[in-house]
Design a protein around this motif. Structure first.
Motif, PDB file in Angstrom:
ATOM      1  N   VAL A  25       0.770  -1.345   0.004  1.00  0.00           N
ATOM      2  CA  VAL A  25      -0.047  -0.061   0.213  1.00  0.00           C
ATOM      3  C   VAL A  25       0.878   1.156   0.053  1.00  0.00           C
ATOM      4  CG1 VAL A  25      -1.398   1.402   1.436  1.00  0.00           C
ATOM      5  CG2 VAL A  25      -1.942  -0.968   1.241  1.00  0.00           C
ATOM      6  N   ILE A  26       1.787   1.256   0.846  1.00  0.00           N
ATOM      7  CA  ILE A  26       2.766   2.636   1.089  1.00  0.00           C
ATOM      8  C   ILE A  26       3.399   2.552  -0.248  1.00  0.00           C
ATOM      9  CG2 ILE A  26       4.725   3.575   1.920  1.00  0.00           C
ATOM     10  CD1 ILE A  26       3.984   1.967   4.454  1.00  0.00           C
ATOM     11  N   ALA A  27       4.050   1.490  -0.917  1.00  0.00           N
ATOM     12  CA  ALA A  27       4.837   1.744  -2.268  1.00  0.00           C
ATOM     13  C   ALA A  27       3.852   2.257  -3.229  1.00  0.00           C
ATOM     14  CB  ALA A  27       5.507   0.318  -2.782  1.00  0.00           C
ATOM     15  N   LEU A  35       9.558   8.046  -7.766  1.00  0.00           N
ATOM     16  CA  LEU A  35      10.750   7.681  -6.936  1.00  0.00           C
ATOM     17  C   LEU A  35      10.900   6.429  -6.201  1.00  0.00           C
ATOM     18  CD1 LEU A  35      10.500  11.367  -4.919  1.00  0.00           C
ATOM     19  CD2 LEU A  35      11.944  10.726  -6.696  1.00  0.00           C
ATOM     20  N   VAL A  36       9.528   5.941  -6.094  1.00  0.00           N
ATOM     21  CA  VAL A  36       9.650   4.499  -5.477  1.00  0.00           C
ATOM     22  C   VAL A  36       9.572   3.385  -6.531  1.00  0.00           C
ATOM     23  CG1 VAL A  36       7.928   2.886  -4.180  1.00  0.00           C
ATOM     24  CG2 VAL A  36       8.210   5.360  -3.693  1.00  0.00           C
ATOM     25  N   GLU A  37      10.416   2.390  -6.364  1.00  0.00           N
ATOM     26  CA  GLU A  37      10.600   1.307  -7.247  1.00  0.00           C
ATOM     27  C   GLU A  37       9.969   0.158  -6.612  1.00  0.00           C
ATOM     28  OE1 GLU A  37      14.812   0.537  -7.900  1.00  0.00           O
ATOM     29  OE2 GLU A  37      14.990   2.626  -8.716  1.00  0.00           O
ATOM     30  N   CYS A  38       8.705   0.056  -7.011  1.00  0.00           N
ATOM     31  CA  CYS A  38       7.767  -1.119  -6.366  1.00  0.00           C
ATOM     32  C   CYS A  38       8.251  -2.176  -6.450  1.00  0.00           C
ATOM     33  CB  CYS A  38       6.412  -1.022  -7.149  1.00  0.00           C
ATOM     34  SG  CYS A  38       5.452   0.562  -6.315  1.00  0.00           S
ATOM     35  N   ASP A  39       9.035  -2.725  -7.458  1.00  0.00           N
ATOM     36  CA  ASP A  39       9.547  -4.124  -7.594  1.00  0.00           C
ATOM     37  C   ASP A  39      10.587  -4.353  -6.678  1.00  0.00           C
ATOM     38  OD1 ASP A  39      11.157  -2.154  -8.851  1.00  0.00           O
ATOM     39  OD2 ASP A  39      11.470  -3.548 -10.783  1.00  0.00           O
ATOM     40  N   PHE A  57       6.102  -7.637  -3.993  1.00  0.00           N
ATOM     41  CA  PHE A  57       5.415  -7.769  -5.364  1.00  0.00           C
ATOM     42  C   PHE A  57       6.136  -8.964  -6.114  1.00  0.00           C
ATOM     43  CE2 PHE A  57       5.213  -3.263  -4.183  1.00  0.00           C
ATOM     44  CZ  PHE A  57       3.850  -3.047  -4.482  1.00  0.00           C
ATOM     45  N   CYS A  58       5.100  -9.601  -7.214  1.00  0.00           N
ATOM     46  CA  CYS A  58       5.550 -10.712  -7.937  1.00  0.00           C
ATOM     47  C   CYS A  58       6.962 -10.169  -8.857  1.00  0.00           C
ATOM     48  CB  CYS A  58       4.628 -10.649  -9.195  1.00  0.00           C
ATOM     49  SG  CYS A  58       4.883 -11.745 -10.313  1.00  0.00           S
ATOM     50  N   PRO A  59       8.145 -11.246  -8.814  1.00  0.00           N
ATOM     51  CA  PRO A  59       9.114 -10.909  -9.248  1.00  0.00           C
ATOM     52  C   PRO A  59       9.162 -11.058 -10.828  1.00  0.00           C
ATOM     53  CG  PRO A  59       9.029 -13.238  -8.594  1.00  0.00           C
ATOM     54  CD  PRO A  59       7.804 -12.711  -8.114  1.00  0.00           C
ATOM     55  N   ARG A  60       8.100 -11.309 -11.350  1.00  0.00           N
ATOM     56  CA  ARG A  60       7.966 -11.769 -12.869  1.00  0.00           C
ATOM     57  C   ARG A  60       7.986 -10.322 -13.629  1.00  0.00           C
ATOM     58  NH1 ARG A  60       4.593 -16.290 -11.300  1.00  0.00           N
ATOM     59  NH2 ARG A  60       2.854 -14.881 -11.425  1.00  0.00           N
ATOM     60  N   HIS A  61       8.640 -10.440 -14.823  1.00  0.00           N
ATOM     61  CA  HIS A  61       8.660  -9.311 -15.765  1.00  0.00           C
ATOM     62  C   HIS A  61       7.515  -9.368 -16.736  1.00  0.00           C
ATOM     63  CE1 HIS A  61      12.287  -7.282 -14.606  1.00  0.00           C
ATOM     64  NE2 HIS A  61      12.760  -8.496 -14.265  1.00  0.00           N
TER      65      HIS A  61
END
Length: 84
Positions: A25-27, A35-39, A57-61
């Motif tokens: 939620v914060i991300a 500025l935030v890299e959610c991954d 978060f899911c690691p898939r691209h």
């Protein structure tokens, strides 16, 4: 070369699921700033083993090269948008 700074924001939760949900939620709420890299958002259990982190978060691209913004163990296809 410009300098980058990492902000660590300690938030305490009694449960890994709650901590992961709060981190997500914060991300997501700050991601519009770019500025935030959610991954890269992780949750660390300080009491058990601080060296072990849990991805928020899911690691898939995706085919676009972006990372999926769903939870790591989601069902169905990856997406940059939350299901409604």
């Amino acid at each position: 070369m410009s300098r980058r700074f990492l902000i660590q924001l300690p938030v305490v939760a009694d449960d890994l699921d709650i901590a992961t949900r709060v981190a997500r939620v914060i991300a997501r709420s700050l991601s519009f700033h770019r500025l935030v890299e959610c991954d890269e958002v992780t949750v660390v259990a300080t009491d058990d083993d601080p060296a072990v982190s849990h991805a928020a978060f899911c690691p898939r691209h995706l085919p676009t090269g972006c990372r999926c913004l769903l939870r790591p163990d989601h069902d169905g296809p990856c997406s940059r948008r939350l299901p409604r």
